[in-house]
Enzyme design. Structure first.
Site, PDB file in Angstrom:
ATOM      1  N   THR A  34       0.850  -1.189   0.000  1.00 31.24           N
ATOM      2  CA  THR A  34       0.000   0.000   0.000  1.00 31.24           C
ATOM      3  C   THR A  34       0.890   1.245   0.000  1.00 31.24           C
ATOM      4  O   THR A  34       2.034   1.209   0.422  1.00 31.24           O
ATOM      5  CB  THR A  34      -0.943   0.019   1.217  1.00 31.24           C
ATOM      6  OG1 THR A  34      -0.168   0.125   2.426  1.00 31.24           O
ATOM      7  CG2 THR A  34      -1.791  -1.236   1.262  1.00 31.24           C
ATOM      8  N   SER A  37       2.837   4.335  -4.802  1.00 33.29           N
ATOM      9  CA  SER A  37       3.140   5.209  -5.936  1.00 33.29           C
ATOM     10  C   SER A  37       4.259   6.208  -5.680  1.00 33.29           C
ATOM     11  O   SER A  37       4.684   6.913  -6.594  1.00 33.29           O
ATOM     12  CB  SER A  37       1.879   5.975  -6.363  1.00 33.29           C
ATOM     13  OG  SER A  37       1.460   6.863  -5.334  1.00 33.29           O
ATOM     14  N   SER A  38       4.753   6.277  -4.447  1.00 30.37           N
ATOM     15  CA  SER A  38       5.845   7.202  -4.157  1.00 30.37           C
ATOM     16  C   SER A  38       6.587   6.748  -2.905  1.00 30.37           C
ATOM     17  O   SER A  38       6.170   5.809  -2.215  1.00 30.37           O
ATOM     18  CB  SER A  38       5.312   8.628  -3.945  1.00 30.37           C
ATOM     19  OG  SER A  38       4.529   8.709  -2.769  1.00 30.37           O
ATOM     20  N   GLY A  39       7.702   7.429  -2.629  1.00 33.63           N
ATOM     21  CA  GLY A  39       8.439   7.187  -1.397  1.00 33.63           C
ATOM     22  C   GLY A  39       8.890   5.757  -1.209  1.00 33.63           C
ATOM     23  O   GLY A  39       9.377   5.095  -2.128  1.00 33.63           O
ATOM     24  N   ILE A  40       8.708   5.268   0.008  1.00 36.80           N
ATOM     25  CA  ILE A  40       9.192   3.939   0.384  1.00 36.80           C
ATOM     26  C   ILE A  40       8.508   2.845  -0.425  1.00 36.80           C
ATOM     27  O   ILE A  40       9.145   1.900  -0.888  1.00 36.80           O
ATOM     28  CB  ILE A  40       8.976   3.706   1.895  1.00 36.80           C
ATOM     29  CG1 ILE A  40       9.789   4.714   2.712  1.00 36.80           C
ATOM     30  CG2 ILE A  40       9.375   2.279   2.278  1.00 36.80           C
ATOM     31  CD1 ILE A  40       9.443   4.715   4.190  1.00 36.80           C
ATOM     32  N   GLY A  41       7.187   2.950  -0.597  1.00 38.37           N
ATOM     33  CA  GLY A  41       6.453   1.923  -1.331  1.00 38.37           C
ATOM     34  C   GLY A  41       6.934   1.783  -2.761  1.00 38.37           C
ATOM     35  O   GLY A  41       7.100   0.668  -3.274  1.00 38.37           O
ATOM     36  N   TYR A 179      -1.432  12.769  13.888  1.00 40.51           N
ATOM     37  CA  TYR A 179      -0.525  11.752  13.328  1.00 40.51           C
ATOM     38  C   TYR A 179      -0.138  10.719  14.374  1.00 40.51           C
ATOM     39  O   TYR A 179      -0.262   9.509  14.148  1.00 40.51           O
ATOM     40  CB  TYR A 179       0.715  12.440  12.768  1.00 40.51           C
ATOM     41  CG  TYR A 179       1.759  11.487  12.232  1.00 40.51           C
ATOM     42  CD1 TYR A 179       1.530  10.784  11.055  1.00 40.51           C
ATOM     43  CD2 TYR A 179       2.963  11.272  12.909  1.00 40.51           C
ATOM     44  CE1 TYR A 179       2.487   9.910  10.547  1.00 40.51           C
ATOM     45  CE2 TYR A 179       3.917  10.405  12.411  1.00 40.51           C
ATOM     46  CZ  TYR A 179       3.680   9.722  11.232  1.00 40.51           C
ATOM     47  OH  TYR A 179       4.622   8.852  10.747  1.00 40.51           O
TER      48      TYR A 179
END
Length: 286
Positions: A34, A37-41, A179
């Site tokens: 999940t 589409s960006s970053g770690i994933g 958060y």
């Protein structure tokens, strides 16, 4: 990977990755990521591209997912794209229905999607949606997803990897109430459920990451020059956990912060309101 400063090299020691073991562990399996589409994933998906694995990529931005699918399938992995805003119940149920139709079920779930928000309480008085949206994506959606995935994971003796934050284990700090509450809620749920999941053959891994250089931290000016882990580094930690099956992955120095959070909580709660009052006076004068 971006070049680390001396402080970052000390804080984030290099992670060895046995690509052969990783390939043997995942070959022929289905991995759900999940927030893909960006970053770690995104980095994690590309790291798994050379393995004969079925990647199910979930995120809101379909155009990015389709571009990833095209690039990744030029190598060995097969990719299924699921565009969805996991805060939307209709879209989330579409994902769950798709997962139920997978012929071989799921083997690994990487719960990585998340929302970060830094806002003082006084600026949130008419923004209750800040809390509901953050709780939906950081707590409600992953719980609902896992409840649906558990039968298939039990059948395949699979693994759930929760990409969490060190803040879930530390004393809460001002301006991050939405958060921290949401991330701590899911961390507590996951650790509470872990013994039951382990008993039915599902491995569980909680990865507590420090600040990571992802698009999510860009709006927070205070993080601009703070030591931060590279996304490649974080993705390597996740990959390694897929064959080591360690229950917890934490920075080596987190123990000292956890200890300080317990021993000096009284001092923190005494001094921080004073510091916030002084900052408020200073802001008024300027």
């Amino acid at each position: 990977m971006h070049t680390y400063s001396l402080a970052e090299k000390i804080l984030f020691p290099s992670v060895s990755l046995d690509n052969k073991r990783l390939g043997e562990e995942l070959r022929g399996k289905t991995v759900l990521i999940t927030g893909a589409s960006s970053g770690i994933g995104k980095q994690l998906a590309y790291m798994l591209a050379s393995i004969d694995v079925h990647l199910v990529l979930v995120a809101r931005r379909e155009d990015r997912l389709l571009a990833m699918k095209k690039n990744i399938e030029m190598k060995s992995a097969k990719v299924s794209v699921c565009r969805a805003d996991m805060r939307n119940q209709t879209e989330l149920k579409t994902i769950l229905a798709f997962l139920e139709q997978l012929p071989n079920g799921l083997d690994v779930v990487v719960s990585n999607a998340g929302k970060s928000i830094n806002r003082p309480i006084r600026e949130s008085l008419s923004r209750y949606h800040d809390f509901t949206r953050t709780m939906d994506i950081n707590y409600g959606a992953p719980v609902q997803l896992l409840l649906s995935a558990i039968p298939a994971l039990e059948k395949n003796k699979g693994q759930i990897i929760n990409v969490s934050t060190i803040n879930a284990l530390l004393i809460p700090i001002p301006h991050w109430a939405a958060y921290q509450a949401s991330k701590t809620a899911f961390d507590t749920w996951f650790r509470s459920a872990a013994p039951e999941l382990n008993a039915i053959g599902i491995a569980t891994t909680s990865i507590y990451l420090p600040l990571v250089k992802t698009p999510m931290i860009v709006p927070t000016i205070a993080y601009e020059h703070a030591p931060a882990m590279a996304v490649e580094h974080a993705a390597r930690i996740i990959c390694r956990s897929m064959y080591t099956k360690k229950k917890y992955c934490k920075p080596w120095w987190l123990f000292f912060l956890e200890l300080a959070s317990v021993c000096f909580r009284w001092l923190f709660e005494l001094l921080v309101p004073i510091a916030l009052r002084e900052k408020g006076k200073s802001d008024e004068n300027h």
